[in-house]
Design an enzyme around this catalytic site. Structure first.
Site, PDB file in Angstrom:
ATOM      1  N   GLY A 115     -14.706  21.302  -2.514  1.00 32.70           N
ATOM      2  CA  GLY A 115     -13.869  22.436  -2.896  1.00 32.70           C
ATOM      3  C   GLY A 115     -14.438  23.740  -2.392  1.00 32.70           C
ATOM      4  N   ALA A 116     -14.998  23.713  -1.179  1.00 32.08           N
ATOM      5  CA  ALA A 116     -15.741  24.873  -0.662  1.00 32.08           C
ATOM      6  C   ALA A 116     -14.951  25.688   0.350  1.00 32.08           C
ATOM      7  CB  ALA A 116     -17.058  24.405  -0.033  1.00 32.08           C
ATOM      8  N   GLY A 162     -12.765  30.447  -2.981  1.00 33.73           N
ATOM      9  CA  GLY A 162     -13.212  30.662  -4.344  1.00 33.73           C
ATOM     10  C   GLY A 162     -14.697  30.466  -4.566  1.00 33.73           C
ATOM     11  N   GLY A 176     -16.569  27.778  -4.610  1.00 35.37           N
ATOM     12  CA  GLY A 176     -17.243  26.904  -3.659  1.00 35.37           C
ATOM     13  C   GLY A 176     -17.614  27.618  -2.376  1.00 35.37           C
ATOM     14  N   SER A 229     -15.727  24.006 -17.173  1.00 35.53           N
ATOM     15  CA  SER A 229     -15.088  25.231 -17.641  1.00 35.53           C
ATOM     16  C   SER A 229     -15.208  25.320 -19.149  1.00 35.53           C
ATOM     17  CB  SER A 229     -13.605  25.224 -17.257  1.00 35.53           C
ATOM     18  OG  SER A 229     -12.901  26.276 -17.883  1.00 35.53           O
ATOM     19  N   TYR A 269      -5.757  19.835 -17.484  1.00 40.06           N
ATOM     20  CA  TYR A 269      -6.913  20.549 -16.937  1.00 40.06           C
ATOM     21  C   TYR A 269      -8.073  20.563 -17.921  1.00 40.06           C
ATOM     22  CZ  TYR A 269      -9.782  24.297 -15.057  1.00 40.06           C
ATOM     23  OH  TYR A 269     -10.849  25.035 -14.574  1.00 40.06           O
TER      24      TYR A 269
END
Length: 275
Positions: free
Chosen positions: A13-14, A17, A19, A133, A158
């Site tokens: 996920g880089a 954001g 990442g 989170s 989520y």
């Protein structure tokens, strides 16, 4: 003192954001960063800017996860695996693999990737870092309905996924800390990014709004705890198996403290990826 310059660090996920921000900072400190993202253009932009290796993988396709693991296993070592990929989705969809999309992207794909590169992680004495989170406090795991066939909503799926990240962290620690794998989960904060773009409704509006941008933190700020965990050496600098916020341990959702649930969830996850 940072140990980042001696490490090979894989970040999923880089492509944007948190990442991407973590990848830029760790590469600037001299780490060998491997950038993993779903979007080819954005992933290549991040990797090109920092001179990093890159791999394209969509975690909604477990075939992509298997292919990614094959490539990562060619590395000499993996000192840090940052399972950062995830998201919130407006609709309940079933992937080509037969799993609910949020469950697969937020938990199962990262669990599978970790398992597939596990021998490399053990050989390297690696840290496995989960981007969770504070939303995990709103999650509740029902082993009989992990994929929310009943009561699905974007935020329920989520929050459950982020709680699964913590359960995975605690299970990984319990099973493999004596093998040399250390594990942590962390809260990045409410970050101004494209996170809300797939959420729909009020969440999508908030992340795109001027109000949201005023109250949210930057990706660089959100990446701080990830970078700190990746830089440092456990157990000297941080405790394995814990949930972190702003570099400090926080007591997690009470379900994460249920050893029986952690074990049962691990077993169920293994059965799902092994078919």
């Amino acid at each position: 003192m940072s140990d980042a310059t001696t490490k090979t660090i894989v970040i999923t996920g880089a492509s944007a954001g948190v990442g991407a921000a973590a990848a830029r900072r760790l590469a600037a400190e001299g780490a060998k960063v491997v950038v993993v993202g779903r979007d080819p253009r954005r992933t290549n932009e991040v990797a090109d800017a920092i001179g990093a290796d890159r791999h394209i993988a969509d975690f909604a396709k477990l075939s992509d996860v298997h292919a990614l693991a094959d490539e990562l296993n060619k590395l000499d070592r993996i000192d840090v695996l940052a399972n950062n990929a995830g998201g919130i989705f407006a609709e309940r969809l079933i992937t080509e693999d037969g799993f609910e999309r949020s469950f697969q992207v937020n938990h199962l794909a990262g669990f599978l990737l970790t398992r597939l590169v596990q021998p490399k992680l053990i050989a390297s004495g690696a840290s496995v870092i989960q981007t969770s989170s504070m939303a995990h406090y709103r999650g509740h795991i029902d082993l009989a309905d992990l994929q929310l066939e009943k009561g699905w909503s974007p935020w329920k799926a989520y929050a459950d996924g982020k709680l699964m990240n913590v359960l995975f962290t605690r299970g990984l620690h319990k099973r493999h800390v004596l093998d040399g794998i250390y594990a942590a989960a962390f809260h990045p904060g409410v970050v101004a990014s494209n996170f809300g773009s797939t959420a729909g409704g009020v969440t999508k509006w908030f992340y795109a709004s001027a109000l949201g941008k005023r109250v949210m933190i930057s990706p660089e700020q959100g990446a701080d705890t990830l970078v700190w965990l990746a830089q440092r050496t456990p157990p000297r600098d941080w405790a394995s198996g814990e949930f972190y916020d702003k570099r400090a341990v926080r007591r997690p959702n009470k379900q994460a403290l249920d050893a029986g649930l952690v074990d049962a969830f691990w077993t169920r996850s293994v059965r799902l990826i092994e078919g």
